[in-house]
Design a protein around this motif. Structure first.
Motif, short mmCIF file in Angstrom:
data_model
loop_
_atom_site.label_atom_id
_atom_site.label_comp_id
_atom_site.label_asym_id
_atom_site.label_seq_id
_atom_site.Cartn_x
_atom_site.Cartn_y
_atom_site.Cartn_z
N ILE A 1 0.85 -1.20 0.00
CA ILE A 1 0.00 0.00 0.00
C ILE A 1 0.89 1.25 0.00
CG2 ILE A 1 -1.66 1.31 1.40
CD1 ILE A 1 -2.90 -1.44 2.10
N GLY B 1 -7.55 -6.12 13.50
CA GLY B 1 -7.33 -7.51 13.92
C GLY B 1 -7.11 -7.51 15.42
N PHE B 2 -6.69 -8.63 15.96
CA PHE B 2 -6.41 -8.69 17.40
C PHE B 2 -5.40 -7.62 17.82
CE2 PHE B 2 -7.54 -13.38 18.37
CZ PHE B 2 -8.73 -12.98 18.93
N THR B 3 -4.37 -7.46 17.01
CA THR B 3 -3.33 -6.50 17.38
C THR B 3 -3.90 -5.08 17.42
OG1 THR B 3 -1.71 -7.92 16.30
CG2 THR B 3 -1.00 -5.69 16.80
N GLU C 1 -6.29 -4.65 20.44
CA GLU C 1 -5.57 -4.57 21.73
C GLU C 1 -4.86 -3.23 21.86
OE1 GLU C 1 -3.27 -8.35 22.07
OE2 GLU C 1 -4.82 -8.87 23.52
N GLU D 1 -10.77 -0.25 9.35
CA GLU D 1 -10.74 -1.68 9.02
C GLU D 1 -11.45 -1.92 7.69
OE1 GLU D 1 -9.60 -4.80 10.19
OE2 GLU D 1 -10.71 -5.47 8.44
N ALA D 2 -10.80 -2.72 6.82
CA ALA D 2 -11.36 -3.01 5.50
C ALA D 2 -12.61 -3.90 5.57
CB ALA D 2 -10.30 -3.67 4.62
N ILE E 1 -8.06 0.77 3.44
CA ILE E 1 -7.05 1.83 3.31
C ILE E 1 -6.37 1.69 1.95
CG2 ILE E 1 -4.88 2.74 4.25
CD1 ILE E 1 -5.95 1.61 7.01
N THR F 1 -2.07 -4.03 10.08
CA THR F 1 -2.96 -4.73 9.13
C THR F 1 -2.54 -6.17 8.88
OG1 THR F 1 -1.69 -4.06 7.22
CG2 THR F 1 -3.44 -2.58 7.91
N PRO G 1 -3.38 -19.81 12.23
CA PRO G 1 -2.91 -18.43 12.40
C PRO G 1 -1.65 -18.40 13.27
CG PRO G 1 -5.10 -18.72 13.39
CD PRO G 1 -4.71 -20.04 12.81
N THR G 2 -0.82 -17.41 13.02
CA THR G 2 0.41 -17.31 13.81
C THR G 2 0.09 -16.67 15.15
OG1 THR G 2 0.80 -15.18 12.75
CG2 THR G 2 1.90 -17.08 11.79
N VAL H 1 -7.60 -15.12 23.85
CA VAL H 1 -8.19 -14.04 24.63
C VAL H 1 -7.49 -12.75 24.25
CG1 VAL H 1 -8.64 -13.18 26.97
CG2 VAL H 1 -8.66 -15.64 26.54
N LYS I 1 -6.44 -13.73 30.82
CA LYS I 1 -5.42 -13.17 29.92
C LYS I 1 -4.07 -13.04 30.64
CE LYS I 1 -3.70 -11.16 26.30
NZ LYS I 1 -3.58 -11.88 25.03
P1 NAD Z 1 -4.56 -9.84 11.33
O1 NAD Z 1 -4.17 -10.25 9.97
O2 NAD Z 1 -5.22 -10.82 12.19
O3 NAD Z 1 -5.50 -8.55 11.26
C1 NAD Z 1 -5.26 -7.49 10.38
C2 NAD Z 1 -6.54 -6.70 10.12
O4 NAD Z 1 -6.24 -5.62 9.25
C3 NAD Z 1 -7.63 -7.53 9.46
O5 NAD Z 1 -8.85 -7.33 10.14
C4 NAD Z 1 -7.68 -6.96 8.04
O6 NAD Z 1 -8.97 -7.01 7.47
C5 NAD Z 1 -7.22 -5.53 8.25
N1 NAD Z 1 -6.66 -4.93 7.03
C6 NAD Z 1 -5.74 -5.47 6.18
N2 NAD Z 1 -5.48 -4.64 5.16
C7 NAD Z 1 -6.22 -3.53 5.36
C8 NAD Z 1 -6.39 -2.31 4.64
N3 NAD Z 1 -5.73 -2.03 3.52
N4 NAD Z 1 -7.25 -1.38 5.12
C9 NAD Z 1 -7.94 -1.61 6.28
N5 NAD Z 1 -7.82 -2.74 6.98
C10 NAD Z 1 -6.98 -3.71 6.54
O7 NAD Z 1 -3.20 -9.30 12.00
P2 NAD Z 1 -2.85 -9.04 13.54
O8 NAD Z 1 -3.98 -8.42 14.26
O9 NAD Z 1 -1.56 -8.34 13.54
O10 NAD Z 1 -2.63 -10.48 14.12
C11 NAD Z 1 -1.59 -11.33 13.63
C12 NAD Z 1 -1.73 -12.70 14.25
O11 NAD Z 1 -1.46 -12.64 15.64
C13 NAD Z 1 -3.13 -13.27 14.11
O12 NAD Z 1 -3.04 -14.64 13.90
C14 NAD Z 1 -3.76 -12.99 15.45
O13 NAD Z 1 -4.78 -13.90 15.77
C15 NAD Z 1 -2.57 -13.10 16.38
N6 NAD Z 1 -2.78 -12.28 17.58
C16 NAD Z 1 -3.40 -12.86 18.65
C17 NAD Z 1 -3.63 -12.13 19.79
C18 NAD Z 1 -4.32 -12.76 20.98
O14 NAD Z 1 -4.61 -13.95 20.95
N7 NAD Z 1 -4.63 -12.02 22.01
C19 NAD Z 1 -3.22 -10.79 19.85
C20 NAD Z 1 -2.60 -10.21 18.75
C21 NAD Z 1 -2.38 -10.98 17.61
#
Ligand code: NAD
Length: 401
Positions: free
Chosen positions: A115, A162-164, A167, A196-197, A230, A258, A311-312, A348, A374
């Motif tokens: 992007i 996403g989760f990140t 949080e 969020e997309a 985005i 993202t 998922p990682t 969580v 958590k």
């Molecule tokens: P993710 O890929 O899970 O989420 C990214 C989000 O960004 C998605 O909702 C996606 O639709 C959005 N997105 C992507 N491109 C976009 C754009 N151009 N415009 C707007 N929105 C866009 O990534 P993450 O949140 O970084 O998580 C990475 C991994 O780590 C995942 O497997 C997640 O489950 C894991 N994680 C787990 C926890 C937890 O268990 N508490 C916490 C953080 C991350």
């Protein structure tokens, strides 16, 4: 016979879990551990450092704390490339080191999906340095508001829910008062956007958990913008699609969450990969090299239930680390390796220090009990890489209100 060497690249959840497994063994072999930092960091807690709700020391510990010097040599250096044929690793300062067995656990990087402007105008949150930069940037933006009275500096934008992203939003909300004080405004004058997309957030959860999260975000006046992909970034500007139209959001801070891909070393080393992840053999080895294990965020293992890679997460990285360690010990003794299997314990997500929601097994948890769970999860992963000492020093014990 000459003593065999096992080299572990990366001291994250996966790498340190393997180290722990190998150091327990009485077998005669040497271990080399390489990481660019002197410390291990809890990558699941980076959002707290980015938002400024925890000091960076709280989510790190010295790698030397977990290294057994009788068995393991720690090298602090940057891994540039692996040469699987020559059994060599190229390090930035030290040059070439060799191995008999290799465990690649180099973790994740931020995925920009190409992007335009993402690399230049957004802040990433991938390690301690980048997370600290986010916090510094927010404080600077608050100062810029004081100096210019330009309200865009009071806007903080998280890209991706996403989760990140969620949080991070939670921790930013928690620290709004401090930001407001710095800017000389009321907390409600600061707006936290999350763009969020996808049309809705948290597709992996059911309605009950999703509404819990959405209600909290609403109560905290978070400007959640779903269905807004985005398209690009410019200085202090997020360009997003709103139906057919392109719109712009002015904001003093842009944080990029993202999604992630595996370390760039994977591509640079010629492994067969997709987004920095290698589709590993069921026993976690590279399909082409039986002395190389790939674990954690650089590894893709297919979930038989969904037919897609798991998922990682920190949870799977820890499991892979332990499994790779056990397989390596078997391999060193010329015994067969075993296939990796994974059963998620649930996930969580925290939103701020006192709220969380998610699944434990198949049970929904939310609110304070989830926040308790958590913190127990955080303590458990500290225990698995760092042992009791790190749990006592860095664990979360503010469990009672
Ligand atoms: P993710 O890929 O899970 O989420 C990214 C989000 O960004 C998605 O909702 C996606 O639709 C959005 N997105 C992507 N491109 C976009 C754009 N151009 N415009 C707007 N929105 C866009 O990534 P993450 O949140 O970084 O998580 C990475 C991994 O780590 C995942 O497997 C997640 O489950 C894991 N994680 C787990 C926890 C937890 O268990 N508490 C916490 C953080 C991350």
């Amino acid at each position: 016979a000459v003593m065999k060497n096992v080299t572990i690249l990366g001291a994250g959840y996966a790498g340190l879990r393997t180290l722990r497994e190998l150091q327990k063994s009485k077998e005669d072999f040497s271990i080399t551990l390489v990481d660019r930092n002197r410390y291990h960091f809890e990558s699941t807690d980076l959002h707290e450092v980015a938002a400024g709700t925890q000091p960076w020391e709280k989510i790190t510990y010295e790698i030397s704390d977990v290294v057994d010097p009788a068995k393991t040599t720690f090298i602090q250096d940057d891994v540039l490339k692996i040469d699987p044929e020559k059994q060599e690793v190229v390090l930035k300062d030290r040059g070439v080191i060799t191995y008999d067995y290799l465990v690649v656990a180099l973790g994740f990087r931020s995925e920009t999906f190409g992007i335009p402007g993402a690399t230049e105008y957004a802040l990433e949150m991938v390690d301690i340095d980048s997370a600290r930069k986010v916090h510094d940037h927010i404080l600077t933006a608050m100062d810029q508001y004081q100096a210019t009275q330009d309200r865009k500096y009071l806007n903080i934008t998280v890209c991706g829910a996403g989760f990140t992203g969620i949080e991070l939003v939670g921790s930013l909300v928690e620290n709004k008062k401090a930001f407001a004080k710095r800017a000389g405004v009321k907390p409600e004058e600061i707006t936290i956007f999350c763009v969020e997309a996808a049309p809705s957030i948290l597709p992996m959860f059911n309605d009950e958990l999703r509404s819990y999260c959405l209600n909290k975000l609403k109560k905290w006046d978070v400007a959640l913008m779903t269905g807004k992909a985005i398209k690009g970034l410019k200085e202090n500007t997020v360009v997003y699609a709103d139906g057919e139209e392109e719109k712009e959001l002015q904001t003093g801070t842009i944080i990029w969450t993202t999604g992630v891909s595996g370390s760039e070393v994977i591509g640079a080393s010629g492994f067969e990969e997709r987004r920095g992840r290698v589709s590993v053999h069921p026993d976690l080895r590279d399909p082409k090299h039986e002395n190389i294990y790939l674990i954690g965020d650089v590894s893709a293992v297919i979930d038989p239930l969904t037919n897609r890679p798991y998922p990682t997460t920190a949870q799977i990285a820890l499991k892979m680390g332990a499994h790779a360690g056990r397989n390596l010990l078997a391999q060193l003794k010329n015994q067969p390796t075993k296939a990796f299997s994974f059963q998620s314990l649930g996930s969580v997500a925290s939103i701020g220090n006192a709220h969380a929601f998610g699944l434990v097994g198949k049970v929904n948890v939310k609110g304070y009990p989830a926040s308790f769970v958590k913190k127990m999860i955080m303590n458990k992963s500290l225990l698995e890489t760092g042992g009791v000492k790190e749990v006592m020093a860095k664990g979360r014990f503010d469990l009672y209100r």
